[in-house]
Design a protein around this motif. Structure first.
Motif, PDB file in Angstrom:
ATOM      1  N   VAL A  38      19.377 108.468 -35.468  1.00 12.72           N
ATOM      2  CA  VAL A  38      20.396 108.652 -34.437  1.00 12.72           C
ATOM      3  C   VAL A  38      19.912 108.118 -33.091  1.00 12.72           C
ATOM      4  CG1 VAL A  38      21.715 110.360 -33.101  1.00 12.72           C
ATOM      5  CG2 VAL A  38      21.507 110.598 -35.590  1.00 12.72           C
ATOM      6  N   ALA A  39      18.677 108.440 -32.740  1.00 12.15           N
ATOM      7  CA  ALA A  39      18.138 107.995 -31.455  1.00 12.15           C
ATOM      8  C   ALA A  39      18.107 106.472 -31.364  1.00 12.15           C
ATOM      9  CB  ALA A  39      16.734 108.563 -31.257  1.00 12.15           C
ATOM     10  N   VAL A  40      17.682 105.817 -32.444  1.00 14.99           N
ATOM     11  CA  VAL A  40      17.623 104.354 -32.427  1.00 14.99           C
ATOM     12  C   VAL A  40      19.025 103.762 -32.350  1.00 14.99           C
ATOM     13  CG1 VAL A  40      16.831 102.286 -33.629  1.00 14.99           C
ATOM     14  CG2 VAL A  40      15.464 104.365 -33.728  1.00 14.99           C
ATOM     15  N   ALA A  41      19.969 104.352 -33.081  1.00 19.67           N
ATOM     16  CA  ALA A  41      21.348 103.866 -33.027  1.00 19.67           C
ATOM     17  C   ALA A  41      21.925 104.017 -31.614  1.00 19.67           C
ATOM     18  CB  ALA A  41      22.202 104.624 -34.038  1.00 19.67           C
ATOM     19  N   LEU A  42      21.578 105.088 -30.932  1.00 22.84           N
ATOM     20  CA  LEU A  42      22.068 105.317 -29.571  1.00 22.84           C
ATOM     21  C   LEU A  42      21.392 104.413 -28.546  1.00 22.84           C
ATOM     22  CD1 LEU A  42      22.192 109.238 -29.460  1.00 22.84           C
ATOM     23  CD2 LEU A  42      24.138 107.677 -29.677  1.00 22.84           C
ATOM     24  N   SER A  43      20.223 103.864 -28.900  1.00 29.09           N
ATOM     25  CA  SER A  43      19.437 103.109 -27.918  1.00 29.09           C
ATOM     26  C   SER A  43      19.901 101.670 -27.707  1.00 29.09           C
ATOM     27  CB  SER A  43      17.959 103.104 -28.329  1.00 29.09           C
ATOM     28  OG  SER A  43      17.747 102.278 -29.458  1.00 29.09           O
ATOM     29  N   ALA A  44      20.849 101.201 -28.521  1.00 29.03           N
ATOM     30  CA  ALA A  44      21.345  99.838 -28.350  1.00 29.03           C
ATOM     31  C   ALA A  44      21.927  99.668 -26.945  1.00 29.03           C
ATOM     32  CB  ALA A  44      22.412  99.534 -29.400  1.00 29.03           C
ATOM     33  N   GLN A  45      21.458  98.664 -26.232  1.00 27.90           N
ATOM     34  CA  GLN A  45      21.901  98.390 -24.862  1.00 27.90           C
ATOM     35  C   GLN A  45      21.721  99.608 -23.943  1.00 27.90           C
ATOM     36  OE1 GLN A  45      25.633  96.099 -24.566  1.00 27.90           O
ATOM     37  NE2 GLN A  45      25.579  95.881 -26.793  1.00 27.90           N
ATOM     38  N   ALA A  46      20.673 100.365 -24.201  1.00 26.83           N
ATOM     39  CA  ALA A  46      20.340 101.519 -23.363  1.00 26.83           C
ATOM     40  C   ALA A  46      18.821 101.640 -23.325  1.00 26.83           C
ATOM     41  CB  ALA A  46      20.963 102.797 -23.934  1.00 26.83           C
ATOM     42  N   THR A  47      18.310 102.382 -22.362  1.00 31.89           N
ATOM     43  CA  THR A  47      16.860 102.559 -22.263  1.00 31.89           C
ATOM     44  C   THR A  47      16.411 103.766 -23.084  1.00 31.89           C
ATOM     45  OG1 THR A  47      16.967 104.027 -20.329  1.00 31.89           O
ATOM     46  CG2 THR A  47      16.914 101.633 -19.910  1.00 31.89           C
ATOM     47  N   ARG A  81      27.308 111.203 -23.065  1.00 32.10           N
ATOM     48  CA  ARG A  81      28.205 110.418 -22.215  1.00 32.10           C
ATOM     49  C   ARG A  81      27.462 109.632 -21.131  1.00 32.10           C
ATOM     50  NH1 ARG A  81      32.568 111.965 -20.515  1.00 32.10           N
ATOM     51  NH2 ARG A  81      33.051 113.693 -21.913  1.00 32.10           N
ATOM     52  N   THR A  82      26.189 109.914 -20.904  1.00 30.25           N
ATOM     53  CA  THR A  82      25.414 109.144 -19.929  1.00 30.25           C
ATOM     54  C   THR A  82      24.860 107.853 -20.538  1.00 30.25           C
ATOM     55  OG1 THR A  82      23.439 110.415 -20.509  1.00 30.25           O
ATOM     56  CG2 THR A  82      24.724 111.180 -18.613  1.00 30.25           C
ATOM     57  N   ILE A  83      25.030 107.692 -21.851  1.00 25.17           N
ATOM     58  CA  ILE A  83      24.523 106.507 -22.549  1.00 25.17           C
ATOM     59  C   ILE A  83      25.640 105.468 -22.648  1.00 25.17           C
ATOM     60  CG2 ILE A  83      23.583 105.633 -24.722  1.00 25.17           C
ATOM     61  CD1 ILE A  83      22.434 108.400 -25.231  1.00 25.17           C
ATOM     62  N   SER A 117      23.783  99.697 -44.486  1.00 22.66           N
ATOM     63  CA  SER A 117      25.160  99.969 -44.913  1.00 22.66           C
ATOM     64  C   SER A 117      25.810 101.069 -44.081  1.00 22.66           C
ATOM     65  CB  SER A 117      25.183 100.362 -46.392  1.00 22.66           C
ATOM     66  OG  SER A 117      24.638 101.666 -46.584  1.00 22.66           O
ATOM     67  N   LEU A 118      25.000 101.757 -43.266  1.00 19.79           N
ATOM     68  CA  LEU A 118      25.522 102.844 -42.437  1.00 19.79           C
ATOM     69  C   LEU A 118      26.173 102.286 -41.170  1.00 19.79           C
ATOM     70  CD1 LEU A 118      22.436 105.245 -42.699  1.00 19.79           C
ATOM     71  CD2 LEU A 118      24.628 105.485 -43.901  1.00 19.79           C
ATOM     72  N   PRO A 119      27.252 102.902 -40.688  1.00 20.43           N
ATOM     73  CA  PRO A 119      27.936 102.430 -39.476  1.00 20.43           C
ATOM     74  C   PRO A 119      27.009 102.407 -38.267  1.00 20.43           C
ATOM     75  CG  PRO A 119      29.292 104.039 -40.647  1.00 20.43           C
ATOM     76  CD  PRO A 119      27.940 104.060 -41.298  1.00 20.43           C
ATOM     77  N   GLY A 120      26.997 101.293 -37.554  1.00 16.10           N
ATOM     78  CA  GLY A 120      26.201 101.190 -36.337  1.00 16.10           C
ATOM     79  C   GLY A 120      24.723 100.949 -36.559  1.00 16.10           C
ATOM     80  N   VAL A 121      24.333 100.710 -37.809  1.00 17.04           N
ATOM     81  CA  VAL A 121      22.920 100.480 -38.128  1.00 17.04           C
ATOM     82  C   VAL A 121      22.723  99.027 -38.552  1.00 17.04           C
ATOM     83  CG1 VAL A 121      20.960 101.126 -39.583  1.00 17.04           C
ATOM     84  CG2 VAL A 121      22.603 102.872 -38.831  1.00 17.04           C
ATOM     85  N   GLY A 122      22.069  98.250 -37.700  1.00 19.40           N
ATOM     86  CA  GLY A 122      21.757  96.867 -38.018  1.00 19.40           C
ATOM     87  C   GLY A 122      20.332  96.739 -38.518  1.00 19.40           C
ATOM     88  N   ARG A 123      19.897  95.512 -38.699  1.00 18.63           N
ATOM     89  CA  ARG A 123      18.557  95.270 -39.233  1.00 18.63           C
ATOM     90  C   ARG A 123      17.469  95.830 -38.314  1.00 18.63           C
ATOM     91  NH1 ARG A 123      16.428  91.942 -43.195  1.00 18.63           N
ATOM     92  NH2 ARG A 123      14.241  91.342 -42.918  1.00 18.63           N
ATOM     93  N   LYS A 124      17.641  95.670 -36.996  1.00 23.89           N
ATOM     94  CA  LYS A 124      16.620  96.157 -36.066  1.00 23.89           C
ATOM     95  C   LYS A 124      16.470  97.676 -36.163  1.00 23.89           C
ATOM     96  CE  LYS A 124      17.300  96.205 -31.522  1.00 23.89           C
ATOM     97  NZ  LYS A 124      16.975  97.565 -31.021  1.00 23.89           N
ATOM     98  N   THR A 125      17.590  98.383 -36.166  1.00 25.89           N
ATOM     99  CA  THR A 125      17.553  99.842 -36.282  1.00 25.89           C
ATOM    100  C   THR A 125      16.914 100.257 -37.596  1.00 25.89           C
ATOM    101  OG1 THR A 125      19.504 100.154 -34.887  1.00 25.89           O
ATOM    102  CG2 THR A 125      18.972 101.928 -36.424  1.00 25.89           C
ATOM    103  N   ALA A 126      17.310  99.603 -38.681  1.00 25.87           N
ATOM    104  CA  ALA A 126      16.732  99.918 -39.993  1.00 25.87           C
ATOM    105  C   ALA A 126      15.224  99.698 -39.984  1.00 25.87           C
ATOM    106  CB  ALA A 126      17.390  99.054 -41.073  1.00 25.87           C
TER     107      ALA A 126
END
Length: 214
Positions: A38-47, A81-83, A117-126
């Motif tokens: 979850v944390a990695v998925a939320l980190s896209a385009q965020a710090t 909501r701050t992300i 295959s999970l929503p919002g999970v690309g190769r980098k997150t995986a």
């Protein structure tokens, strides 16, 4: 195209990284495989700092897929909501949580294909999850690694896929486990995008970057 450094120079570079930081760690806070995902998925385009600030309270109440589903999308949004892009990210987290419950018994799978295959999970997150949780030598190439790889000649490539392959092909196997962490940290704190700190860089003499700063 940037010149590819030779084997001996790359080994010398990673030997210095290892001596300076033997066990580099990712900076996203988590308590299990699910909260890492979850944390990695939320980190896209965020710090990472911004994500950690939002998830500390979130993971106290929702550290499993079922607890996240029980919290609900509106409850999740209140925490994140701050992300950046929080609404779309909230939808993806809720969807992937339901899939984990329905198809994986509430557990995070440890294959790249299943993760992607999970929503919002690309190769980098995986790759981050595979590396940080299961200690698989997967290389998660972000903007820092792409910059450092091309700027230094460690792992040059025209796109993130090429840089990932360059790491796998050219970094000695005994450094593969921590390679992406060393490169990320180097890019985040030393080899910065606009003002690289070449004067304090521990690999300055081995790097081929022509526009070194004082």
């Amino acid at each position: 195209m940037v010149q590819q450094l030779d084997y001996h120079t790359i080994r010398a570079i990673f030997s210095r990284f290892q001596a300076a930081e033997p066990e580099p760690r990712g900076e996203l806070e988590h308590v299990n495989a699910y909260t890492l995902l979850v944390a990695v998925a939320l980190s896209a385009q965020a710090t990472d700092v911004g994500v950690n600030r939002a998830t500390r309270a979130l993971f106290q109440v929702a550290d499993t897929p079922q607890k996240m589903v029980d919290l609900g999308e509106d409850g999740l949004i209140e925490h994140i909501r701050t992300i950046g892009l929080y609404r779309n990210k909230a939808k993806n987290v809720m969807k992937l949580s339901r899939i984990l419950i329905e198809e994986h018994g509430g557990e995070v799978p440890n294959s790249r294909a299943a993760l992607q295959s999970l929503p919002g999970v690309g190769r980098k997150t995986a790759n981050v999850v595979l590396n940080m949780w299961w200690h698989y030598p997967a290389q998660a190439v972000d903007t820092h690694i792409f910059r450092v790889g091309n700027r230094t000649g460690i792992c040059p490539g025209r796109d993130v896929a090429a840089v990932e392959r360059a790491i796998e092909d050219h970094v000695p196997v005994d450094f593969q486990q921590h390679a992406h962490h060393w490169l990320i940290l180097h890019g985040r704190y030393t080899c910065k995008a606009r003002k690289p700190m070449c004067g304090t860089c521990l690999i300055r003499d081995l790097c081929i970057f022509e526009d070194k700063t004082l």
